[in-house]
Design a protein around this motif. Sequence first.
Motif, PDB file in Angstrom:
ATOM      1  N   LYS A  57       0.832  -1.202   0.000  1.00 54.41           N
ATOM      2  CA  LYS A  57       0.000   0.000   0.000  1.00 54.41           C
ATOM      3  C   LYS A  57       0.867   1.254   0.000  1.00 54.41           C
ATOM      4  O   LYS A  57       0.474   2.282  -0.542  1.00 54.41           O
ATOM      5  N   ALA A  58       2.057   1.173   0.600  1.00 51.33           N
ATOM      6  CA  ALA A  58       2.970   2.312   0.602  1.00 51.33           C
ATOM      7  C   ALA A  58       3.407   2.649  -0.821  1.00 51.33           C
ATOM      8  O   ALA A  58       3.423   3.823  -1.217  1.00 51.33           O
ATOM      9  N   LEU A  59       3.759   1.626  -1.610  1.00 55.98           N
ATOM     10  CA  LEU A  59       4.147   1.863  -3.002  1.00 55.98           C
ATOM     11  C   LEU A  59       2.980   2.415  -3.811  1.00 55.98           C
ATOM     12  O   LEU A  59       3.181   3.252  -4.706  1.00 55.98           O
ATOM     13  N   GLN A  60       1.772   1.972  -3.515  1.00 58.50           N
ATOM     14  CA  GLN A  60       0.595   2.486  -4.218  1.00 58.50           C
ATOM     15  C   GLN A  60       0.456   3.995  -4.010  1.00 58.50           C
ATOM     16  O   GLN A  60       0.184   4.744  -4.954  1.00 58.50           O
ATOM     17  N   GLU A  82       1.099   2.645 -15.600  1.00 55.75           N
ATOM     18  CA  GLU A  82       2.354   2.920 -14.897  1.00 55.75           C
ATOM     19  C   GLU A  82       2.754   1.747 -14.005  1.00 55.75           C
ATOM     20  O   GLU A  82       3.940   1.436 -13.863  1.00 55.75           O
ATOM     21  N   ALA A  83       1.761   1.104 -13.385  1.00 57.14           N
ATOM     22  CA  ALA A  83       2.028  -0.031 -12.493  1.00 57.14           C
ATOM     23  C   ALA A  83       2.188  -1.345 -13.252  1.00 57.14           C
ATOM     24  O   ALA A  83       2.539  -2.360 -12.643  1.00 57.14           O
ATOM     25  N   PHE A 141      -8.407   8.381  -4.519  1.00 53.97           N
ATOM     26  CA  PHE A 141      -8.066   7.000  -4.853  1.00 53.97           C
ATOM     27  C   PHE A 141      -7.392   6.394  -3.623  1.00 53.97           C
ATOM     28  O   PHE A 141      -6.547   7.035  -3.000  1.00 53.97           O
ATOM     29  N   TYR A 142      -7.756   5.146  -3.286  1.00 55.44           N
ATOM     30  CA  TYR A 142      -7.199   4.603  -2.055  1.00 55.44           C
ATOM     31  C   TYR A 142      -6.762   3.151  -2.143  1.00 55.44           C
ATOM     32  O   TYR A 142      -6.139   2.639  -1.209  1.00 55.44           O
ATOM     33  N   ASP A 143      -7.036   2.465  -3.254  1.00 57.55           N
ATOM     34  CA  ASP A 143      -6.606   1.072  -3.338  1.00 57.55           C
ATOM     35  C   ASP A 143      -6.379   0.695  -4.791  1.00 57.55           C
ATOM     36  O   ASP A 143      -7.203   1.012  -5.664  1.00 57.55           O
ATOM     37  N   ILE A 144      -5.243   0.042  -5.047  1.00 53.65           N
ATOM     38  CA  ILE A 144      -4.876  -0.417  -6.384  1.00 53.65           C
ATOM     39  C   ILE A 144      -4.711  -1.928  -6.302  1.00 53.65           C
ATOM     40  O   ILE A 144      -3.928  -2.431  -5.504  1.00 53.65           O
TER      41      ILE A 144
END
Length: 321
Positions: A103-106, A266-267, A287-290
């Motif tokens: 989640k930090a990288l997100q 990008e991811a 935005f909060y979750d990928i």
Amino acid sequence: MSKSQQPIAIYYEHPHWFLPLFAELERRGTPFVKINAAQHHFDPSQLNGEGSYSLVFNRMSPSAYRRGHGQGIFYTLYYLDHLEQRGKRIINGQKAFRYETSKALQLSLLESLRLPYPKSRVINNPADAVAASQGLRFPIVVKPNIGGSGAGVAKFDTRQQLEEGANAGKLDLGLDTTALVQEFIPARGNHIVRVEVVGCKFLYGIKVHLTGETFDLCPADICRTTGGQDLARAACPVDAPKTGLRVEGYTPPDDIIHAVERIMQEARIEVGGVEYIIDDRDGQLYFYDINALSNFVADGPKVVGFDPFVRLVDFLEKEAA
């Protein structure tokens, strides 16, 4: 055997989520093999059986540790890197899985794209949680960096509650001892939106209507439409707990769709979903979750008007060819 006839490899761990995918592949007679991510080994000097696959589709879940398969999470990064170094085509490869499991990288990705996300701090020790919350608006949530299905998320209404929780050892920093201290966003309309992509392109959106303060929003587990119709949850066991969540199809504005596609490009997440929320206090979108592991909504034809697994297999077959 030509490349188009080589089997597609599905690398996965969850025993139920991908049954609809397997069923669609079988219906078409598309050659595929299942790779069990929970018990696997490879030889760094060669490709072994992977050389006979047209591609490998990574479906490993960061919530595997909740099912006793946590050993597969970091291993998957090493395995995907091994395959990529040898030129194997991977859908949702190492870079995608790194975002899925952090989640930090997100948040760093969202920051680099100048897209809005809830104010957050990243910690590696529960003792830092209170200090890290300085400047954040309460309530806050503490989220393990490696999550999955809302695992380990805890909400604190005041700084005193957070301090008491930290002192009592109630903060779960998860497998890598890293967590977010993040502002809790009250959802306008009591719903969030999830946008799904295939091939990094918009596939569909859904509104998930919340009940209580659950953080487990697995689309495949949602059992009713907003109109009260039961959904056939083919991806889940028949005795899966009913979450009480309700869902409806929804197409976001074009600028949101374009932002989601930028995130996924990008991811390098070719198949996945992004969730966003509107703050009920001021109307700000976050935005909060990928998600690189996308569990399509239960009973897609009833909710979004088509079967997402058909579109997914169309994509897999095109890439395999």
